[in-house]
Design a protein around this motif. Sequence first.
Motif, PDB file in Angstrom:
ATOM      1  N   HIS A 138     -59.514  83.937   2.350  1.00  0.00           N
ATOM      2  CA  HIS A 138     -60.540  84.259   1.351  1.00  0.00           C
ATOM      3  C   HIS A 138     -60.639  85.778   1.152  1.00  0.00           C
ATOM      4  CE1 HIS A 138     -61.727  80.150   0.979  1.00  0.00           C
ATOM      5  NE2 HIS A 138     -62.202  80.048   2.202  1.00  0.00           N
ATOM      6  N   ILE A 139     -60.624  86.519   2.241  1.00  0.00           N
ATOM      7  CA  ILE A 139     -60.773  87.983   2.125  1.00  0.00           C
ATOM      8  C   ILE A 139     -59.567  88.600   1.426  1.00  0.00           C
ATOM      9  CG2 ILE A 139     -60.905  90.140   3.440  1.00  0.00           C
ATOM     10  CD1 ILE A 139     -62.670  88.685   5.453  1.00  0.00           C
ATOM     11  N   ARG A 140     -58.359  88.173   1.791  1.00  0.00           N
ATOM     12  CA  ARG A 140     -57.159  88.695   1.143  1.00  0.00           C
ATOM     13  C   ARG A 140     -57.171  88.416  -0.356  1.00  0.00           C
ATOM     14  NH1 ARG A 140     -52.344  87.903   5.441  1.00  0.00           N
ATOM     15  NH2 ARG A 140     -51.164  87.532   3.552  1.00  0.00           N
ATOM     16  N   SER A 141     -57.702  87.228  -0.739  1.00  0.00           N
ATOM     17  CA  SER A 141     -57.812  86.901  -2.172  1.00  0.00           C
ATOM     18  C   SER A 141     -58.778  87.851  -2.871  1.00  0.00           C
ATOM     19  CB  SER A 141     -58.303  85.464  -2.355  1.00  0.00           C
ATOM     20  OG  SER A 141     -57.382  84.554  -1.797  1.00  0.00           O
ATOM     21  N   ILE A 142     -59.898  88.133  -2.215  1.00  0.00           N
ATOM     22  CA  ILE A 142     -60.935  88.972  -2.831  1.00  0.00           C
ATOM     23  C   ILE A 142     -60.460  90.423  -2.966  1.00  0.00           C
ATOM     24  CG2 ILE A 142     -63.214  89.994  -2.308  1.00  0.00           C
ATOM     25  CD1 ILE A 142     -64.011  87.082  -1.426  1.00  0.00           C
ATOM     26  N   LEU A 143     -59.592  90.862  -2.064  1.00  0.00           N
ATOM     27  CA  LEU A 143     -59.081  92.242  -2.125  1.00  0.00           C
ATOM     28  C   LEU A 143     -57.949  92.401  -3.149  1.00  0.00           C
ATOM     29  CD1 LEU A 143     -59.072  93.213   1.656  1.00  0.00           C
ATOM     30  CD2 LEU A 143     -60.659  93.979  -0.118  1.00  0.00           C
ATOM     31  N   THR A 144     -57.450  91.289  -3.694  1.00  0.00           N
ATOM     32  CA  THR A 144     -56.391  91.380  -4.698  1.00  0.00           C
ATOM     33  C   THR A 144     -56.929  90.824  -6.041  1.00  0.00           C
ATOM     34  OG1 THR A 144     -55.449  89.377  -3.692  1.00  0.00           O
ATOM     35  CG2 THR A 144     -54.504  91.482  -3.018  1.00  0.00           C
ATOM     36  N   MET A 145     -56.165  90.077  -6.828  1.00  0.00           N
ATOM     37  CA  MET A 145     -56.629  89.721  -8.168  1.00  0.00           C
ATOM     38  C   MET A 145     -56.739  88.217  -8.372  1.00  0.00           C
ATOM     39  SD  MET A 145     -54.661  92.358 -10.729  1.00  0.00           S
ATOM     40  CE  MET A 145     -53.007  91.983 -10.162  1.00  0.00           C
ATOM     41  N   THR A 146     -57.820  87.803  -9.010  1.00  0.00           N
ATOM     42  CA  THR A 146     -57.976  86.422  -9.465  1.00  0.00           C
ATOM     43  C   THR A 146     -57.478  86.290 -10.901  1.00  0.00           C
ATOM     44  OG1 THR A 146     -59.921  86.185  -8.038  1.00  0.00           O
ATOM     45  CG2 THR A 146     -59.681  84.582  -9.800  1.00  0.00           C
ATOM     46  N   SER A 147     -57.618  87.350 -11.689  1.00  0.00           N
ATOM     47  CA  SER A 147     -57.157  87.321 -13.079  1.00  0.00           C
ATOM     48  C   SER A 147     -56.385  88.597 -13.386  1.00  0.00           C
ATOM     49  CB  SER A 147     -58.331  87.165 -14.047  1.00  0.00           C
ATOM     50  OG  SER A 147     -59.133  88.329 -14.087  1.00  0.00           O
ATOM     51  N   LEU A 148     -55.562  88.517 -14.397  1.00  0.00           N
ATOM     52  CA  LEU A 148     -54.681  89.633 -14.764  1.00  0.00           C
ATOM     53  C   LEU A 148     -54.369  89.518 -16.250  1.00  0.00           C
ATOM     54  CD1 LEU A 148     -52.522  91.877 -14.030  1.00  0.00           C
ATOM     55  CD2 LEU A 148     -50.941  90.002 -13.562  1.00  0.00           C
ATOM     56  N   SER A 149     -54.415  90.647 -16.973  1.00  0.00           N
ATOM     57  CA  SER A 149     -54.013  90.600 -18.389  1.00  0.00           C
ATOM     58  C   SER A 149     -52.842  91.544 -18.612  1.00  0.00           C
ATOM     59  CB  SER A 149     -55.179  90.954 -19.312  1.00  0.00           C
ATOM     60  OG  SER A 149     -55.640  92.257 -19.077  1.00  0.00           O
ATOM     61  N   ILE A 150     -51.836  91.051 -19.332  1.00  0.00           N
ATOM     62  CA  ILE A 150     -50.587  91.788 -19.565  1.00  0.00           C
ATOM     63  C   ILE A 150     -50.340  91.876 -21.072  1.00  0.00           C
ATOM     64  CG2 ILE A 150     -48.105  91.839 -19.058  1.00  0.00           C
ATOM     65  CD1 ILE A 150     -48.654  89.822 -16.770  1.00  0.00           C
ATOM     66  N   PRO A 151     -49.992  93.068 -21.581  1.00  0.00           N
ATOM     67  CA  PRO A 151     -49.693  93.179 -23.015  1.00  0.00           C
ATOM     68  C   PRO A 151     -48.381  92.471 -23.364  1.00  0.00           C
ATOM     69  CG  PRO A 151     -49.292  95.286 -21.911  1.00  0.00           C
ATOM     70  CD  PRO A 151     -49.886  94.358 -20.879  1.00  0.00           C
ATOM     71  N   ILE A 152     -48.333  91.870 -24.549  1.00  0.00           N
ATOM     72  CA  ILE A 152     -47.102  91.261 -25.075  1.00  0.00           C
ATOM     73  C   ILE A 152     -46.584  92.120 -26.228  1.00  0.00           C
ATOM     74  CG2 ILE A 152     -46.118  89.240 -26.253  1.00  0.00           C
ATOM     75  CD1 ILE A 152     -48.312  87.557 -24.874  1.00  0.00           C
ATOM     76  N   GLU A 153     -45.316  92.480 -26.151  1.00  0.00           N
ATOM     77  CA  GLU A 153     -44.627  93.208 -27.235  1.00  0.00           C
ATOM     78  C   GLU A 153     -43.304  92.504 -27.479  1.00  0.00           C
ATOM     79  OE1 GLU A 153     -45.266  95.778 -29.198  1.00  0.00           O
ATOM     80  OE2 GLU A 153     -47.097  96.597 -28.306  1.00  0.00           O
ATOM     81  N   ASN A 154     -42.936  92.320 -28.736  1.00  0.00           N
ATOM     82  CA  ASN A 154     -41.660  91.690 -29.087  1.00  0.00           C
ATOM     83  C   ASN A 154     -41.452  90.352 -28.381  1.00  0.00           C
ATOM     84  OD1 ASN A 154     -40.964  93.992 -30.662  1.00  0.00           O
ATOM     85  ND2 ASN A 154     -40.467  95.068 -28.762  1.00  0.00           N
ATOM     86  N   GLY A 155     -42.530  89.582 -28.294  1.00  0.00           N
ATOM     87  CA  GLY A 155     -42.425  88.233 -27.754  1.00  0.00           C
ATOM     88  C   GLY A 155     -42.260  88.138 -26.254  1.00  0.00           C
ATOM     89  N   ARG A 156     -42.525  89.243 -25.534  1.00  0.00           N
ATOM     90  CA  ARG A 156     -42.384  89.226 -24.073  1.00  0.00           C
ATOM     91  C   ARG A 156     -43.498  90.032 -23.403  1.00  0.00           C
ATOM     92  NH1 ARG A 156     -37.820  87.774 -21.720  1.00  0.00           N
ATOM     93  NH2 ARG A 156     -38.074  89.217 -19.984  1.00  0.00           N
ATOM     94  N   CYS A 157     -43.840  89.660 -22.175  1.00  0.00           N
ATOM     95  CA  CYS A 157     -44.754  90.492 -21.391  1.00  0.00           C
ATOM     96  C   CYS A 157     -44.099  91.847 -21.203  1.00  0.00           C
ATOM     97  CB  CYS A 157     -45.007  89.874 -20.021  1.00  0.00           C
ATOM     98  SG  CYS A 157     -46.094  88.448 -20.060  1.00  0.00           S
ATOM     99  N   ASP A 158     -44.814  92.891 -21.566  1.00  0.00           N
ATOM    100  CA  ASP A 158     -44.270  94.255 -21.521  1.00  0.00           C
ATOM    101  C   ASP A 158     -44.536  94.845 -20.130  1.00  0.00           C
ATOM    102  OD1 ASP A 158     -43.295  96.756 -22.118  1.00  0.00           O
ATOM    103  OD2 ASP A 158     -45.092  97.377 -23.225  1.00  0.00           O
ATOM    104  N   LEU A 159     -43.737  94.399 -19.166  1.00  0.00           N
ATOM    105  CA  LEU A 159     -43.887  94.867 -17.783  1.00  0.00           C
ATOM    106  C   LEU A 159     -43.046  96.119 -17.560  1.00  0.00           C
ATOM    107  CD1 LEU A 159     -43.576  91.369 -16.118  1.00  0.00           C
ATOM    108  CD2 LEU A 159     -45.646  92.774 -16.165  1.00  0.00           C
ATOM    109  N   GLY A 160     -43.495  96.952 -16.625  1.00  0.00           N
ATOM    110  CA  GLY A 160     -42.696  98.105 -16.242  1.00  0.00           C
ATOM    111  C   GLY A 160     -41.407  97.653 -15.565  1.00  0.00           C
TER     112      GLY A 160
END
Lengths: 142, 142, 142
Positions: C90-112
Amino acid sequence: MIYREHLTIETRGRGTHEITGQVQQVVGRSGVDRGLCLLFIHHTSASLIVCENADPTVRHDLERFAARLVPDGDPSFHHDSEGPDDMPAHIRSILTMTSLSIPIENGRCDLGTWQGVFLWEHRTSPHRRRISVTVTGADDAS
Amino acid sequence: MIYREHLTIETRGRGTHEITGQVQQVVGRSGVDRGLCLLFIHHTSASLIVCENADPTVRHDLERFAARLVPDGDPSFHHDSEGPDDMPAHIRSILTMTSLSIPIENGRCDLGTWQGVFLWEHRTSPHRRRISVTVTGADDAS
Amino acid sequence: MIYREHLTIETRGRGTHEITGQVQQVVGRSGVDRGLCLLFIHHTSASLIVCENADPTVRHDLERFAARLVPDGDPSFHHDSEGPDDMPAHIRSILTMTSLSIPIENGRCDLGTWQGVFLWEHRTSPHRRRISVTVTGADDAS
Protein backbone atom coordinates in the motif's frame (compact mmCIF):
# COMPACT_ATOMS: atom_id res chain seq x y z
CA MET A 1 -18.35 19.40 -21.93
CA ILE A 2 -16.71 20.52 -18.69
CA TYR A 3 -18.47 20.45 -15.35
CA ARG A 4 -16.74 21.68 -12.23
CA GLU A 5 -17.44 21.95 -8.52
CA HIS A 6 -15.20 22.76 -5.59
CA LEU A 7 -15.11 20.79 -2.37
CA THR A 8 -14.27 22.56 0.87
CA ILE A 9 -12.99 20.22 3.55
CA GLU A 10 -12.46 21.26 7.16
CA THR A 11 -9.74 18.96 8.45
CA ARG A 12 -9.16 18.13 12.09
CA GLY A 13 -5.40 18.23 11.75
CA ARG A 14 -2.99 15.59 10.49
CA GLY A 15 -4.61 12.50 9.04
CA THR A 16 -6.62 11.16 6.12
CA HIS A 17 -10.12 12.32 5.26
CA GLU A 18 -12.13 10.20 2.80
CA ILE A 19 -13.79 12.19 -0.01
CA THR A 20 -14.91 9.31 -2.27
CA GLY A 21 -18.62 9.90 -1.57
CA GLN A 22 -18.43 13.63 -2.22
CA VAL A 23 -16.56 13.08 -5.49
CA GLN A 24 -19.15 10.51 -6.64
CA GLN A 25 -21.90 13.03 -5.89
CA VAL A 26 -20.25 15.66 -8.08
CA VAL A 27 -19.97 13.12 -10.91
CA GLY A 28 -23.65 12.29 -10.46
CA ARG A 29 -24.66 15.95 -10.65
CA SER A 30 -22.55 16.43 -13.80
CA GLY A 31 -24.77 14.09 -15.81
CA VAL A 32 -21.66 12.56 -17.41
CA ASP A 33 -22.07 8.87 -18.13
CA ARG A 34 -18.66 8.04 -19.56
CA GLY A 35 -15.63 10.25 -19.16
CA LEU A 36 -13.01 11.43 -16.71
CA CYS A 37 -12.99 13.00 -13.27
CA LEU A 38 -9.93 15.14 -12.51
CA LEU A 39 -9.13 16.21 -8.95
CA PHE A 40 -6.74 18.99 -7.95
CA ILE A 41 -5.87 20.16 -4.44
CA HIS A 42 -5.01 23.86 -4.13
CA HIS A 43 -2.42 23.50 -1.33
CA THR A 44 1.21 22.57 -0.70
CA SER A 45 0.76 21.08 2.77
CA ALA A 46 -2.12 18.68 2.08
CA SER A 47 -2.39 16.18 -0.77
CA LEU A 48 -4.47 13.50 -2.49
CA ILE A 49 -4.03 9.74 -2.24
CA VAL A 50 -5.89 6.64 -3.37
CA CYS A 51 -5.74 4.17 -0.49
CA GLU A 52 -7.26 0.92 0.73
CA ASN A 53 -10.54 2.01 2.35
CA ALA A 54 -11.67 -1.07 4.29
CA ASP A 55 -9.27 -1.32 7.24
CA PRO A 56 -8.47 1.97 9.04
CA THR A 57 -5.26 0.38 10.33
CA VAL A 58 -3.80 0.93 6.86
CA ARG A 59 -4.03 4.70 7.27
CA HIS A 60 -2.63 4.56 10.80
CA ASP A 61 0.36 2.56 9.56
CA LEU A 62 0.75 5.01 6.66
CA GLU A 63 0.75 7.95 9.07
CA ARG A 64 3.39 6.31 11.25
CA PHE A 65 5.52 5.57 8.19
CA ALA A 66 5.33 9.19 6.98
CA ALA A 67 6.22 10.51 10.44
CA ARG A 68 9.32 8.33 10.45
CA LEU A 69 10.30 9.14 6.84
CA VAL A 70 9.93 12.92 7.29
CA PRO A 71 10.29 13.65 11.02
CA ASP A 72 8.69 16.77 12.47
CA GLY A 73 11.30 19.16 13.82
CA ASP A 74 14.17 17.54 11.91
CA PRO A 75 17.13 19.88 12.57
CA SER A 76 18.14 19.72 8.88
CA PHE A 77 14.98 21.70 7.98
CA HIS A 78 15.50 25.47 8.05
CA HIS A 79 11.96 26.36 6.95
CA ASP A 80 10.01 26.13 10.22
CA SER A 81 8.27 29.49 10.46
CA GLU A 82 4.90 27.77 11.00
CA GLY A 83 6.25 25.11 13.36
CA PRO A 84 8.02 21.72 13.35
CA ASP A 85 5.38 20.22 10.99
CA ASP A 86 5.76 23.01 8.39
CA MET A 87 8.51 21.60 6.14
CA PRO A 88 7.47 17.95 6.64
CA ALA A 89 4.00 18.91 5.36
CA HIS A 90 5.51 20.26 2.12
CA ILE A 91 7.66 17.16 1.61
CA ARG A 92 4.81 14.73 2.35
CA SER A 93 2.68 16.61 -0.21
CA ILE A 94 5.41 16.39 -2.86
CA LEU A 95 5.83 12.63 -2.29
CA THR A 96 2.10 12.03 -2.87
CA MET A 97 -0.37 13.59 -5.38
CA THR A 98 -1.49 17.12 -6.19
CA SER A 99 -3.73 15.93 -9.05
CA LEU A 100 -5.50 12.67 -9.89
CA SER A 101 -7.60 11.51 -12.84
CA ILE A 102 -10.22 8.77 -12.49
CA PRO A 103 -12.22 7.11 -15.31
CA ILE A 104 -16.02 7.47 -15.22
CA GLU A 105 -18.18 4.54 -16.35
CA ASN A 106 -21.98 4.37 -16.02
CA GLY A 107 -22.12 7.74 -14.34
CA ARG A 108 -19.69 6.87 -11.53
CA CYS A 109 -15.94 6.96 -10.82
CA ASP A 110 -14.81 3.46 -11.74
CA LEU A 111 -12.74 2.74 -8.64
CA GLY A 112 -11.38 -0.66 -7.69
CA THR A 113 -13.17 -2.58 -4.93
CA TRP A 114 -10.81 -1.39 -2.19
CA GLN A 115 -9.95 2.05 -3.55
CA GLY A 116 -10.96 5.15 -1.65
CA VAL A 117 -9.97 8.72 -2.50
CA PHE A 118 -8.57 10.65 0.45
CA LEU A 119 -7.42 14.12 1.26
CA TRP A 120 -4.30 13.76 3.41
CA GLU A 121 -3.84 16.66 5.81
CA HIS A 122 -0.16 16.99 6.70
CA ARG A 123 -0.35 19.90 9.16
CA THR A 124 -1.00 19.02 12.79
CA SER A 125 -3.62 21.78 13.24
CA PRO A 126 -7.05 21.90 11.53
CA HIS A 127 -7.19 23.62 8.14
CA ARG A 128 -9.81 24.51 5.54
CA ARG A 129 -8.84 22.79 2.26
CA ARG A 130 -10.12 23.33 -1.28
CA ILE A 131 -10.29 20.67 -4.00
CA SER A 132 -11.42 21.17 -7.62
CA VAL A 133 -13.45 18.34 -9.14
CA THR A 134 -13.61 18.61 -12.95
CA VAL A 135 -15.79 16.21 -14.96
CA THR A 136 -15.46 15.84 -18.73
CA GLY A 137 -17.12 13.41 -21.12
CA ALA A 138 -20.34 12.45 -22.80
CA ASP A 139 -23.68 12.74 -21.03
CA ASP A 140 -26.47 10.15 -20.90
CA ALA A 141 -28.27 11.48 -23.92
CA SER A 142 -25.32 11.58 -26.29
CA MET B 1 -10.41 21.66 -28.53
CA ILE B 2 -6.80 20.78 -27.86
CA TYR B 3 -4.02 23.35 -27.80
CA ARG B 4 -0.42 22.30 -27.20
CA GLU B 5 2.97 23.90 -26.83
CA HIS B 6 6.30 22.53 -25.69
CA LEU B 7 8.57 24.22 -23.19
CA THR B 8 12.32 23.74 -23.47
CA ILE B 9 14.12 24.39 -20.20
CA GLU B 10 17.90 24.63 -19.92
CA THR B 11 18.65 23.59 -16.35
CA ARG B 12 21.80 24.53 -14.45
CA GLY B 13 22.09 21.12 -12.83
CA ARG B 14 20.35 19.73 -9.78
CA GLY B 15 17.65 21.94 -8.33
CA THR B 16 14.17 23.33 -8.89
CA HIS B 17 13.26 25.63 -11.77
CA GLU B 18 9.93 27.49 -11.57
CA ILE B 19 7.81 27.25 -14.74
CA THR B 20 4.52 28.71 -13.43
CA GLY B 21 4.81 31.86 -15.53
CA GLN B 22 5.61 30.01 -18.74
CA VAL B 23 2.67 27.63 -18.19
CA GLN B 24 0.29 30.56 -17.56
CA GLN B 25 1.48 32.15 -20.82
CA VAL B 26 0.67 28.98 -22.78
CA VAL B 27 -2.80 28.92 -21.23
CA GLY B 28 -3.25 32.58 -22.18
CA ARG B 29 -2.26 31.92 -25.80
CA SER B 30 -4.65 28.94 -25.99
CA GLY B 31 -7.68 31.19 -25.57
CA VAL B 32 -9.24 28.64 -23.21
CA ASP B 33 -11.29 30.28 -20.49
CA ARG B 34 -12.40 27.23 -18.51
CA GLY B 35 -10.76 23.85 -18.82
CA LEU B 36 -7.69 21.85 -17.92
CA CYS B 37 -3.96 22.23 -18.37
CA LEU B 38 -2.01 18.95 -18.51
CA LEU B 39 1.76 18.90 -18.13
CA PHE B 40 4.05 16.02 -19.06
CA ILE B 41 7.84 15.86 -18.76
CA HIS B 42 9.60 13.72 -21.38
CA HIS B 43 12.43 12.48 -19.12
CA THR B 44 13.23 9.91 -16.44
CA SER B 45 15.81 11.94 -14.53
CA ALA B 46 13.87 15.18 -14.07
CA SER B 47 10.29 15.56 -12.79
CA LEU B 48 7.43 17.93 -11.99
CA ILE B 49 6.37 19.12 -8.55
CA VAL B 50 3.93 21.65 -7.13
CA CYS B 51 5.70 23.38 -4.25
CA GLU B 52 5.43 26.38 -1.95
CA ASN B 53 6.78 29.29 -4.04
CA ALA B 54 7.29 32.09 -1.50
CA ASP B 55 10.27 30.99 0.60
CA PRO B 56 13.26 29.52 -1.33
CA THR B 57 14.35 27.79 1.89
CA VAL B 58 11.58 25.25 1.23
CA ARG B 59 13.29 24.05 -1.94
CA HIS B 60 16.69 23.98 -0.27
CA ASP B 61 15.28 21.81 2.53
CA LEU B 62 13.57 19.62 -0.06
CA GLU B 63 16.84 19.16 -1.93
CA ARG B 64 18.66 18.21 1.28
CA PHE B 65 15.89 15.73 2.15
CA ALA B 66 16.07 14.07 -1.29
CA ALA B 67 19.86 13.81 -1.09
CA ARG B 68 19.54 12.02 2.25
CA LEU B 69 16.68 9.76 1.12
CA VAL B 70 18.40 8.67 -2.12
CA PRO B 71 22.15 9.19 -1.63
CA ASP B 72 24.37 9.75 -4.66
CA GLY B 73 26.87 6.95 -5.07
CA ASP B 74 24.95 4.55 -2.80
CA PRO B 75 26.86 1.25 -3.18
CA SER B 76 23.56 -0.68 -3.50
CA PHE B 77 22.99 0.97 -6.90
CA HIS B 78 24.49 -0.97 -9.81
CA HIS B 79 23.26 1.40 -12.53
CA ASP B 80 25.89 4.17 -12.44
CA SER B 81 27.08 4.40 -16.05
CA GLU B 82 26.44 8.16 -16.10
CA GLY B 83 27.84 8.77 -12.61
CA PRO B 84 26.88 8.61 -8.93
CA ASP B 85 23.76 10.76 -9.52
CA ASP B 86 22.42 8.54 -12.34
CA MET B 87 20.28 6.05 -10.41
CA PRO B 88 19.27 8.57 -7.70
CA ALA B 89 17.90 10.79 -10.51
CA HIS B 90 15.63 7.97 -11.72
CA ILE B 91 14.37 7.21 -8.21
CA ARG B 92 13.75 10.86 -7.36
CA SER B 93 11.74 11.17 -10.60
CA ILE B 94 9.65 8.12 -9.77
CA LEU B 95 8.87 9.43 -6.27
CA THR B 96 7.54 12.71 -7.70
CA MET B 97 5.43 13.46 -10.82
CA THR B 98 5.80 12.77 -14.53
CA SER B 99 2.39 14.32 -15.32
CA LEU B 100 0.17 16.91 -13.64
CA SER B 101 -3.30 18.30 -14.42
CA ILE B 102 -4.35 21.78 -13.28
CA PRO B 103 -7.83 23.32 -13.57
CA ILE B 104 -8.20 26.49 -15.66
CA GLU B 105 -10.64 29.21 -14.55
CA ASN B 106 -10.97 32.66 -16.14
CA GLY B 107 -8.22 31.92 -18.63
CA ARG B 108 -5.60 31.02 -16.00
CA CYS B 109 -4.34 27.96 -14.11
CA ASP B 110 -6.28 28.11 -10.86
CA LEU B 111 -3.38 27.54 -8.47
CA GLY B 112 -3.53 28.03 -4.71
CA THR B 113 -1.96 31.19 -3.27
CA TRP B 114 1.35 29.51 -2.45
CA GLN B 115 1.47 26.96 -5.26
CA GLY B 116 4.19 27.14 -7.88
CA VAL B 117 4.85 24.60 -10.62
CA PHE B 118 8.48 23.50 -10.82
CA LEU B 119 10.67 21.34 -12.99
CA TRP B 120 12.96 19.46 -10.64
CA GLU B 121 16.31 18.63 -12.26
CA HIS B 122 17.80 15.58 -10.55
CA ARG B 123 21.10 15.32 -12.46
CA THR B 124 24.03 17.32 -11.12
CA SER B 125 25.03 18.61 -14.58
CA PRO B 126 22.97 21.02 -16.76
CA HIS B 127 20.44 19.41 -19.12
CA ARG B 128 17.97 20.52 -21.78
CA ARG B 129 14.49 19.39 -20.69
CA ARG B 130 11.23 19.21 -22.67
CA ILE B 131 7.74 19.59 -21.18
CA SER B 132 4.43 19.30 -23.05
CA VAL B 133 1.69 21.72 -22.03
CA THR B 134 -1.72 20.61 -23.30
CA VAL B 135 -4.77 22.83 -22.83
CA THR B 136 -8.33 21.57 -23.31
CA GLY B 137 -11.65 23.26 -22.67
CA ALA B 138 -14.03 25.93 -23.85
CA ASP B 139 -12.79 29.24 -25.23
CA ASP B 140 -14.04 32.72 -24.37
CA ALA B 141 -16.57 32.85 -27.15
CA SER B 142 -18.32 29.55 -26.44
CA MET C 1 -14.46 11.90 -28.25
CA ILE C 2 -13.63 9.32 -25.60
CA TYR C 3 -12.20 5.91 -26.40
CA ARG C 4 -11.49 3.43 -23.64
CA GLU C 5 -10.06 -0.04 -23.27
CA HIS C 6 -9.01 -2.02 -20.23
CA LEU C 7 -5.75 -3.90 -19.93
CA THR C 8 -5.60 -7.03 -17.81
CA ILE C 9 -2.09 -7.86 -16.66
CA GLU C 10 -1.17 -11.13 -14.98
CA THR C 11 1.85 -10.29 -12.85
CA ARG C 12 4.42 -12.83 -11.65
CA GLY C 13 4.73 -11.21 -8.24
CA ARG C 14 6.77 -8.22 -7.14
CA GLY C 15 8.50 -6.35 -9.93
CA THR C 16 7.95 -4.08 -12.91
CA HIS C 17 5.99 -5.09 -16.00
CA GLU C 18 6.33 -2.89 -19.10
CA ILE C 19 3.02 -1.92 -20.71
CA THR C 20 4.25 0.72 -23.20
CA GLY C 21 3.50 -1.45 -26.25
CA GLN C 22 0.00 -2.34 -25.10
CA VAL C 23 -0.80 1.31 -24.39
CA GLN C 24 0.48 2.37 -27.84
CA GLN C 25 -1.77 -0.28 -29.41
CA VAL C 26 -4.84 1.10 -27.65
CA VAL C 27 -3.96 4.60 -28.86
CA GLY C 28 -3.59 3.23 -32.39
CA ARG C 29 -7.00 1.55 -32.26
CA SER C 30 -8.61 4.76 -30.95
CA GLY C 31 -7.87 6.60 -34.20
CA VAL C 32 -6.85 9.68 -32.21
CA ASP C 33 -4.08 11.63 -33.89
CA ARG C 34 -3.54 14.40 -31.37
CA GLY C 35 -4.79 14.25 -27.81
CA LEU C 36 -4.22 12.69 -24.44
CA CYS C 37 -3.94 9.17 -23.08
CA LEU C 38 -4.95 8.76 -19.42
CA LEU C 39 -4.05 5.65 -17.47
CA PHE C 40 -5.59 4.55 -14.17
CA ILE C 41 -4.80 1.44 -12.15
CA HIS C 42 -7.71 -0.01 -10.16
CA HIS C 43 -5.66 -1.27 -7.19
CA THR C 44 -4.00 -0.11 -3.98
CA SER C 45 -1.10 -2.58 -3.96
CA ALA C 46 0.20 -2.08 -7.52
CA SER C 47 0.95 1.23 -9.23
CA LEU C 48 2.12 3.01 -12.39
CA ILE C 49 5.56 4.47 -13.04
CA VAL C 50 7.41 5.99 -15.97
CA CYS C 51 10.94 4.62 -15.86
CA GLU C 52 14.11 4.32 -17.94
CA ASN C 53 13.44 1.35 -20.24
CA ALA C 54 16.86 0.55 -21.71
CA ASP C 55 18.85 -0.95 -18.84
CA PRO C 56 17.00 -3.51 -16.66
CA THR C 57 19.49 -2.77 -13.85
CA VAL C 58 17.56 0.45 -13.22
CA ARG C 59 14.46 -1.51 -12.18
CA HIS C 60 16.49 -3.90 -10.06
CA ASP C 61 18.07 -0.97 -8.22
CA LEU C 62 14.63 0.61 -7.86
CA GLU C 63 13.24 -2.59 -6.36
CA ARG C 64 16.12 -2.80 -3.89
CA PHE C 65 15.61 0.84 -2.92
CA ALA C 66 11.87 0.31 -2.30
CA ALA C 67 12.54 -2.79 -0.21
CA ARG C 68 14.90 -0.79 1.97
CA LEU C 69 12.61 2.26 2.22
CA VAL C 70 9.50 0.23 3.14
CA PRO C 71 10.71 -3.07 4.64
CA ASP C 72 8.47 -6.12 4.47
CA GLY C 73 7.45 -7.29 7.93
CA ASP C 74 8.38 -3.97 9.58
CA PRO C 75 7.13 -4.40 13.17
CA SER C 76 5.65 -0.87 13.13
CA PHE C 77 3.03 -2.06 10.62
CA HIS C 78 -0.12 -3.44 12.25
CA HIS C 79 -1.96 -4.18 8.98
CA ASP C 80 -0.49 -7.54 7.96
CA SER C 81 -3.55 -9.73 7.41
CA GLU C 82 -2.31 -10.72 3.93
CA GLY C 83 1.32 -11.13 4.97
CA PRO C 84 4.52 -9.12 5.56
CA ASP C 85 4.26 -7.47 2.10
CA ASP C 86 0.68 -6.28 2.63
CA MET C 87 1.23 -2.83 4.16
CA PRO C 88 4.47 -2.16 2.23
CA ALA C 89 2.49 -2.72 -0.99
CA HIS C 90 0.00 0.00 0.00
CA ILE C 91 2.76 2.47 0.91
CA ARG C 92 4.78 1.79 -2.26
CA SER C 93 1.60 2.41 -4.29
CA ILE C 94 0.94 5.71 -2.52
CA LEU C 95 4.53 6.91 -3.12
CA THR C 96 4.20 6.29 -6.88
CA MET C 97 1.27 6.90 -9.30
CA THR C 98 -2.34 5.73 -9.48
CA SER C 99 -3.02 7.80 -12.62
CA LEU C 100 -0.89 9.18 -15.42
CA SER C 101 -1.62 11.37 -18.46
CA ILE C 102 0.52 11.23 -21.61
CA PRO C 103 0.30 13.54 -24.65
CA ILE C 104 -0.55 11.94 -28.02
CA GLU C 105 1.10 13.29 -31.19
CA ASN C 106 0.83 11.71 -34.65
CA GLY C 107 -1.29 8.86 -33.33
CA ARG C 108 1.18 7.76 -30.65
CA CYS C 109 2.01 8.47 -27.01
CA ASP C 110 4.76 11.07 -27.25
CA LEU C 111 7.20 9.50 -24.78
CA GLY C 112 10.79 10.57 -24.32
CA THR C 113 13.51 8.40 -25.86
CA TRP C 114 14.15 6.46 -22.65
CA GLN C 115 10.66 6.52 -21.16
CA GLY C 116 8.73 3.31 -20.65
CA VAL C 117 5.39 2.94 -18.88
CA PHE C 118 5.37 0.19 -16.27
CA LEU C 119 2.93 -1.48 -13.96
CA TRP C 120 4.75 -2.00 -10.67
CA GLU C 121 3.47 -5.03 -8.77
CA HIS C 122 4.15 -4.58 -5.06
CA ARG C 123 2.81 -7.89 -3.74
CA THR C 124 5.20 -10.83 -3.69
CA SER C 125 2.65 -13.25 -5.16
CA PRO C 126 1.20 -13.10 -8.71
CA HIS C 127 -1.94 -10.99 -9.16
CA ARG C 128 -4.34 -10.12 -11.96
CA ARG C 129 -4.29 -6.32 -12.40
CA ARG C 130 -6.67 -4.03 -14.29
CA ILE C 131 -5.71 -0.73 -15.93
CA SER C 132 -8.03 1.68 -17.75
CA VAL C 133 -6.63 3.38 -20.85
CA THR C 134 -8.71 6.40 -21.88
CA VAL C 135 -7.94 8.29 -25.09
CA THR C 136 -9.38 11.72 -25.86
CA GLY C 137 -8.69 14.10 -28.72
CA ALA C 138 -9.17 14.74 -32.39
CA ASP C 139 -9.06 11.93 -34.95
CA ASP C 140 -7.19 11.88 -38.25
CA ALA C 141 -10.08 13.22 -40.27
CA SER C 142 -10.84 16.26 -38.12
